[in-house]
Design a protein around this motif. Sequence first.
Motif, PDB file in Angstrom:
ATOM      1  N   TYR A 142       1.884 -12.870   4.252  1.00 59.40           N
ATOM      2  CA  TYR A 142       3.441 -11.538   4.076  1.00 59.40           C
ATOM      3  C   TYR A 142       3.603 -12.001   5.496  1.00 59.40           C
ATOM      4  O   TYR A 142       3.639 -12.767   6.825  1.00 59.40           O
ATOM      5  CB  TYR A 142       2.425 -10.738   4.178  1.00 59.40           C
TER       6      TYR A 142
ATOM      7  N   PHE B 222       6.687 -10.207   1.176  1.00 63.08           N
ATOM      8  CA  PHE B 222       5.743 -11.342   0.147  1.00 63.08           C
ATOM      9  C   PHE B 222       5.938 -12.170  -0.449  1.00 63.08           C
ATOM     10  O   PHE B 222       6.889 -11.070  -1.820  1.00 63.08           O
ATOM     11  CB  PHE B 222       4.332 -10.372  -0.223  1.00 63.08           C
TER      12      PHE B 222
ATOM     13  N   PHE C 216       0.908  -4.411   0.451  1.00 61.27           N
ATOM     14  CA  PHE C 216       0.300  -5.182  -0.896  1.00 61.27           C
ATOM     15  C   PHE C 216      -1.158  -5.151  -0.666  1.00 61.27           C
ATOM     16  O   PHE C 216      -1.341  -5.982  -1.610  1.00 61.27           O
ATOM     17  CB  PHE C 216       0.105  -6.884   0.519  1.00 61.27           C
TER      18      PHE C 216
ATOM     19  N   ALA D 161       5.678 -12.281  -6.428  1.00 58.73           N
ATOM     20  CA  ALA D 161       5.049 -12.826  -4.848  1.00 58.73           C
ATOM     21  C   ALA D 161       5.263 -14.209  -5.377  1.00 58.73           C
ATOM     22  O   ALA D 161       6.209 -15.079  -4.272  1.00 58.73           O
ATOM     23  CB  ALA D 161       3.909 -12.370  -4.598  1.00 58.73           C
TER      24      ALA D 161
ATOM     25  N   SER E 218       7.877  -3.880   1.531  1.00 56.90           N
ATOM     26  CA  SER E 218       6.906  -2.399   1.472  1.00 56.90           C
ATOM     27  C   SER E 218       7.684  -2.612   3.283  1.00 56.90           C
ATOM     28  O   SER E 218       7.448  -3.305   3.866  1.00 56.90           O
ATOM     29  CB  SER E 218       5.768  -2.679   1.186  1.00 56.90           C
TER      30      SER E 218
ATOM     31  N   PRO F 174       0.231  -3.907   5.276  1.00 57.00           N
ATOM     32  CA  PRO F 174      -0.695  -4.189   4.012  1.00 57.00           C
ATOM     33  C   PRO F 174      -1.967  -3.599   3.929  1.00 57.00           C
ATOM     34  O   PRO F 174      -2.508  -3.386   2.579  1.00 57.00           O
ATOM     35  CB  PRO F 174      -1.133  -5.708   4.322  1.00 57.00           C
TER      36      PRO F 174
END
Length: 197
Positions: free
Chosen positions: A4, A31, A104, A120, A127, A131
Motif C-alpha cells: 500500500y 495499491f 483495502f 491491484a 481509497s 486500510p
Amino acid sequence: MKQYGVITIVDEVYPPVLKTIKDAPIVLYTFGDVDLLKQTPTLSVIGTRNPSVGAWETTSHIITPLIKENWVIISGMARGIDSFAHKLALLHHGRTIAVMGSGFQYVYPRENKKLFEAIAQHGLILSEYPPHIPPRPYQFPERNRIISGLSFGTLVIEAALRSGTLITVEQALDQGREVYAVPGSPPCLSKQKAATK
C-alpha cells in the motif's frame, strides 16, 4: 505482492484533475500502479448493481474500442456495471482504476476479492480511507466524487431512478465534467421504475 502507498494533495503524483474539485480528498491510499494517475484520457463507467441480460454486451460494445485506444477506465468495483467495466479493461489488457468506499482490508462486495487482486496486480486501486476502515453506507456516495473527479467524463450504462449512479452523475455535473448515457430502458429497470410509482 505490491505494498500500500499514500499520496497527499501536495504530492507531485496527486492527479491534477482531481485537485480541481471543491472537496478533493487530502489523502489517497494506493495499491497498484500509481503511474496510472498520470495517464490520460480517462473515463468513468458506472451503472446499476443489477444489470439487465444485455448489459455486458452493451458495456463491451461501447468501452472495448476505448480500452484498445488506451483510455483509462475508472469505476467503483461494485457489483454489476462497475465490475463489468473493470473486467473488460483487464480482459483486453487495458488500464483500469478502482475507487473503493472502504479500506483495502475490507473488499466490498466480498465476491470481488479476485477482481480486487487482479486490479491491484495490473491496474490501480484507490481509497481515501485507511486500510483498516470497514465499509459504511455514507462512504460510498463520498467515494463517488473521486470516481467522477478523476475522469474527463462519466458514462452511465444502466441506472435506476434512485441510485448511487445518479449521485455520481450529479457530482460529475457539479464538477463540470461530461456525462454520457446509453439510451433505452432495460426490462429489469423498467419494472423497478414501475414499482416505485
